[in-house]
Motif scaffolding. Structure first.
Motif, PDB file in Angstrom:
ATOM      1  N   PRO A   3      25.312  38.968  25.011  1.00  0.00           N
ATOM      2  CA  PRO A   3      24.997  39.099  26.431  1.00  0.00           C
ATOM      3  C   PRO A   3      23.913  38.143  26.919  1.00  0.00           C
ATOM      4  CG  PRO A   3      24.054  40.922  25.220  1.00  0.00           C
ATOM      5  CD  PRO A   3      24.925  40.162  24.261  1.00  0.00           C
ATOM      6  N   GLU A   4      23.222  37.467  26.017  1.00  0.00           N
ATOM      7  CA  GLU A   4      22.174  36.538  26.437  1.00  0.00           C
ATOM      8  C   GLU A   4      22.717  35.441  27.341  1.00  0.00           C
ATOM      9  OE1 GLU A   4      22.544  37.606  23.256  1.00  0.00           O
ATOM     10  OE2 GLU A   4      20.748  38.856  23.188  1.00  0.00           O
ATOM     11  N   PHE A   5      24.027  35.184  27.274  1.00  0.00           N
ATOM     12  CA  PHE A   5      24.648  34.196  28.153  1.00  0.00           C
ATOM     13  C   PHE A   5      24.325  34.508  29.611  1.00  0.00           C
ATOM     14  CE2 PHE A   5      28.203  33.138  30.946  1.00  0.00           C
ATOM     15  CZ  PHE A   5      28.256  31.766  30.787  1.00  0.00           C
ATOM     16  N   ALA A   6      24.417  35.771  30.000  1.00  0.00           N
ATOM     17  CA  ALA A   6      24.137  36.165  31.380  1.00  0.00           C
ATOM     18  C   ALA A   6      22.676  35.935  31.742  1.00  0.00           C
ATOM     19  CB  ALA A   6      24.522  37.616  31.615  1.00  0.00           C
ATOM     20  N   SER A   7      21.791  36.077  30.790  1.00  0.00           N
ATOM     21  CA  SER A   7      20.368  35.872  31.043  1.00  0.00           C
ATOM     22  C   SER A   7      20.079  34.412  31.424  1.00  0.00           C
ATOM     23  CB  SER A   7      19.544  36.249  29.825  1.00  0.00           C
ATOM     24  OG  SER A   7      19.758  37.594  29.503  1.00  0.00           O
ATOM     25  N   ARG A   8      20.863  33.484  30.887  1.00  0.00           N
ATOM     26  CA  ARG A   8      20.670  32.069  31.218  1.00  0.00           C
ATOM     27  C   ARG A   8      20.962  31.762  32.678  1.00  0.00           C
ATOM     28  NH1 ARG A   8      24.317  29.784  26.782  1.00  0.00           N
ATOM     29  NH2 ARG A   8      24.036  31.612  25.500  1.00  0.00           N
ATOM     30  N   LEU A   9      21.747  32.614  33.327  1.00  0.00           N
ATOM     31  CA  LEU A   9      22.061  32.394  34.745  1.00  0.00           C
ATOM     32  C   LEU A   9      20.833  32.503  35.623  1.00  0.00           C
ATOM     33  CD1 LEU A   9      25.367  34.464  35.080  1.00  0.00           C
ATOM     34  CD2 LEU A   9      25.097  32.081  34.406  1.00  0.00           C
ATOM     35  N   ALA A  10      19.801  33.180  35.154  1.00  0.00           N
ATOM     36  CA  ALA A  10      18.581  33.364  35.954  1.00  0.00           C
ATOM     37  C   ALA A  10      17.937  32.035  36.317  1.00  0.00           C
ATOM     38  CB  ALA A  10      17.580  34.246  35.210  1.00  0.00           C
TER      39      ALA A  10
END
Length: 120
Positions: free
Chosen positions: A108-115
């Motif tokens: 799920p860290e992929f979504a964190s990169r969107l920040a």
């Protein structure tokens, strides 16, 4: 339980010309296994070759072309694509309407990169 909807989720624009917008619906804080992201690709837009996470692409509307090396696949509502960790793909919307898809990513860290992407 985590409940989210695309209408209230914060949208971010991929920092590439013609790039899609993305709204994380779940993140690493909701699950240590997967993230769900709603992506909209404008007509004529897309994403250059990329890849790191295990991804499932599920179109809601429109048509998305997925290129993996020399292979080209067209995704439409009712279809899905699984991209394994490390596989590199590019996405394109060759249609005249926006393409909308759900992306399931692990880890799920992929979504964190969107920040780091600009807010729409």
């Amino acid at each position: 339980m985590c409940v989210a909807d695309t209408g209230s989720a914060s949208r971010r624009r991929v920092p590439v010309a013609g790039g899609p917008t993305a709204a994380p619906l779940t993140t690493a804080s909701a699950s240590d296994q997967v993230a769900v992201i709603h992506v909209e690709i404008p007509p004529g837009g897309g994403m250059p070759e990329h890849g790191a996470s295990q991804i499932v692409l599920i179109p809601d509307s429109g048509t998305v072309q997925v290129r993996h090396g020399q292979d080209v696949h067209t995704l439409v509502p009712g279809s899905a694509a699984h991209i394994d960790t490390g596989e590199r793909v590019s996405l394109a919307n060759l249609g005249t309407e926006a393409a909308s898809l759900m992306v399931v990513a692990s880890p799920p860290e992929f979504a964190s990169r969107l920040a780091a992407w600009p807010i729409v």
